[in-house]
Design a protein around this motif. Sequence first.
Motif, PDB file in Angstrom:
ATOM      1  N   THR A 162       0.834  -1.201   0.000  1.00  0.00           N
ATOM      2  CA  THR A 162       0.000   0.000   0.000  1.00  0.00           C
ATOM      3  C   THR A 162       0.868   1.250   0.000  1.00  0.00           C
ATOM      4  O   THR A 162       1.744   1.399   0.845  1.00  0.00           O
ATOM      5  CB  THR A 162      -0.914   0.019   1.238  1.00  0.00           C
ATOM      6  OG1 THR A 162      -1.719  -1.162   1.253  1.00  0.00           O
ATOM      7  CG2 THR A 162      -1.824   1.244   1.225  1.00  0.00           C
ATOM      8  N   SER A 164       0.894   5.651  -0.261  1.00  0.00           N
ATOM      9  CA  SER A 164       0.062   6.838  -0.067  1.00  0.00           C
ATOM     10  C   SER A 164       0.945   8.081  -0.047  1.00  0.00           C
ATOM     11  O   SER A 164       2.164   8.003  -0.223  1.00  0.00           O
ATOM     12  CB  SER A 164      -0.751   6.720   1.235  1.00  0.00           C
ATOM     13  OG  SER A 164      -1.778   7.702   1.240  1.00  0.00           O
ATOM     14  N   ARG A 232       3.446   2.574   3.051  1.00  0.00           N
ATOM     15  CA  ARG A 232       3.097   2.953   4.420  1.00  0.00           C
ATOM     16  C   ARG A 232       4.114   2.418   5.417  1.00  0.00           C
ATOM     17  O   ARG A 232       4.431   3.069   6.415  1.00  0.00           O
ATOM     18  CB  ARG A 232       1.700   2.437   4.771  1.00  0.00           C
ATOM     19  CG  ARG A 232       0.605   3.241   4.081  1.00  0.00           C
ATOM     20  CD  ARG A 232      -0.707   3.216   4.848  1.00  0.00           C
ATOM     21  NE  ARG A 232      -1.649   4.124   4.223  1.00  0.00           N
ATOM     22  CZ  ARG A 232      -2.741   3.750   3.585  1.00  0.00           C
ATOM     23  NH1 ARG A 232      -3.024   2.471   3.494  1.00  0.00           N
ATOM     24  NH2 ARG A 232      -3.551   4.629   3.053  1.00  0.00           N
ATOM     25  N   ASP A 241       0.184  10.560   6.771  1.00  0.00           N
ATOM     26  CA  ASP A 241      -0.523  10.344   5.510  1.00  0.00           C
ATOM     27  C   ASP A 241      -1.510  11.493   5.318  1.00  0.00           C
ATOM     28  O   ASP A 241      -2.443  11.660   6.107  1.00  0.00           O
ATOM     29  CB  ASP A 241      -1.258   8.999   5.566  1.00  0.00           C
ATOM     30  CG  ASP A 241      -1.929   8.635   4.252  1.00  0.00           C
ATOM     31  OD1 ASP A 241      -2.074   9.502   3.377  1.00  0.00           O
ATOM     32  OD2 ASP A 241      -2.311   7.459   4.111  1.00  0.00           O
ATOM     33  N   GLY A 243      -3.194  11.999   2.376  1.00  0.00           N
ATOM     34  CA  GLY A 243      -4.028  11.718   1.219  1.00  0.00           C
ATOM     35  C   GLY A 243      -5.474  12.118   1.397  1.00  0.00           C
ATOM     36  O   GLY A 243      -6.040  12.832   0.555  1.00  0.00           O
ATOM     37  N   LYS A 244      -6.084  11.693   2.498  1.00  0.00           N
ATOM     38  CA  LYS A 244      -7.503  11.985   2.718  1.00  0.00           C
ATOM     39  C   LYS A 244      -7.738  13.455   3.047  1.00  0.00           C
ATOM     40  O   LYS A 244      -8.684  14.071   2.547  1.00  0.00           O
ATOM     41  CB  LYS A 244      -8.049  11.099   3.832  1.00  0.00           C
ATOM     42  CG  LYS A 244      -8.209   9.645   3.433  1.00  0.00           C
ATOM     43  CD  LYS A 244      -8.874   8.843   4.540  1.00  0.00           C
ATOM     44  CE  LYS A 244      -9.068   7.393   4.117  1.00  0.00           C
ATOM     45  NZ  LYS A 244      -9.713   6.582   5.198  1.00  0.00           N
ATOM     46  N   SER A 245      -6.872  14.022   3.885  1.00  0.00           N
ATOM     47  CA  SER A 245      -7.097  15.408   4.309  1.00  0.00           C
ATOM     48  C   SER A 245      -6.989  16.390   3.148  1.00  0.00           C
ATOM     49  O   SER A 245      -7.648  17.435   3.146  1.00  0.00           O
ATOM     50  CB  SER A 245      -6.101  15.799   5.408  1.00  0.00           C
ATOM     51  OG  SER A 245      -4.767  15.741   4.922  1.00  0.00           O
ATOM     52  N   SER A 247      -7.612  15.387  -0.025  1.00  0.00           N
ATOM     53  CA  SER A 247      -8.416  14.798  -1.113  1.00  0.00           C
ATOM     54  C   SER A 247      -7.549  14.427  -2.319  1.00  0.00           C
ATOM     55  O   SER A 247      -7.928  14.656  -3.479  1.00  0.00           O
ATOM     56  CB  SER A 247      -9.529  15.770  -1.542  1.00  0.00           C
ATOM     57  OG  SER A 247     -10.402  16.038  -0.466  1.00  0.00           O
ATOM     58  N   SER A 250      -6.206   8.155  -4.615  1.00  0.00           N
ATOM     59  CA  SER A 250      -5.593   6.966  -4.017  1.00  0.00           C
ATOM     60  C   SER A 250      -4.616   6.333  -5.004  1.00  0.00           C
ATOM     61  O   SER A 250      -4.780   6.427  -6.223  1.00  0.00           O
ATOM     62  CB  SER A 250      -6.670   5.955  -3.615  1.00  0.00           C
ATOM     63  OG  SER A 250      -7.411   5.556  -4.752  1.00  0.00           O
TER      64      SER A 250
END
Length: 279
Positions: A162, A164, A232, A241, A243-245, A247, A250
Motif C-alpha cells: 500500500t 500513499s 506505508r 498520511d 491523502g484523505k485530508s 483529497s 488513491s
Amino acid sequence: MKAMDIDAVKAFVLAADLESFTRAADVLGTTQPAVSLKLRRLEEQLGRRLLERTPRHVRLSAEGLTFLGIARELVSTHDRAAAAFEVERRQLAIGISHLLVGGELPSLLRRIRDHDPGLLVEMHVAGTRELMQAYEQGELDAVLALRPEGRRKQGRAAFAETFSWFAAVGWEPHVHRPLPLATQGESCRIRAVAVRALDRAGIEWNEVFVGKGAAILGAAAAGGLAVAVLARRAAPSGTIDIGKSLSLPSIPLQDVMLYTTLRDHRSREALRVLTLSFR
C-alpha cells in the motif's frame, strides 16, 4: 514448574511481533487454532496473561511485555544449541527494493535470525532495475521488488504493498501553488502512477526534489520539502498520511514479486519467513 514448550514460546514471540495468531501460524507452518492452543497452555503454565486478544489485533499485556525479552533469549539459545553441530553454513543473498525498506528492517532481520540462526544473510537494498540485473547475472539468490514491466511470468506475487501521500507533521500546502513532490525521477514507476493520478484528478504538481529510495524521499517529506508517495511501512517518523485530508487520489495497490530459483528447503523456508514478515 515443568519445562516450557519451546514451540509455544516461539509462537508467543511471533504472535507478539506480527500482532496476529494467523500470521504467526503461517511462519510456523501450522494453523491459527494450533497457535492459539499453544499460547493458552503457555499462559496457564505461567499463570499470566501474556497477550490481549481483540477481533483485529493481538497485543502484549504488561506481563507479556516483561516476558518478551526473556522469551527471545530462550528461543535464540535453543536454536543455537540445536544448530551447534551443523557442518553446513548456508549463505543467502537477498535483494529488496529500496522502496519497501523502512524503519521495520531491524525487526524483519531479527525474525530471519530467529528462524535460522546459522543462516548467513547477505542483503542488498537498491532499485528494481539494479536488483534484477544482479539476479539475472547470478549475484543474488532472490529478489523482492515491485512488479517490473516485462517480467510478469518469471516471479510470483508475494504480497500487495500500500502506497500513499506523506508529508511532515503540520505541513500545509501553499494556496494557489502546485503540489510539491519528492520522487525518484522519471524512470520510477511509482512516480508515473502518482503523477498520472494527479493529472486525472486535475491537481497541479511540481517536482521539487529527486532522490533514490524510501529513506531519501522520506527524509525530504519529514523535512517539509515536499510530499512523497511512500509505502506505508517505509514512511518515517515525523510524517503523516495526508491523502484523505487533501483529497488526493488513491494509489493502486502494487504487487511485490518474489524472484528466485532456489529449491532447497532451508532457503525456501527463510524466504517464506521474509515475505510473511512484510505482510
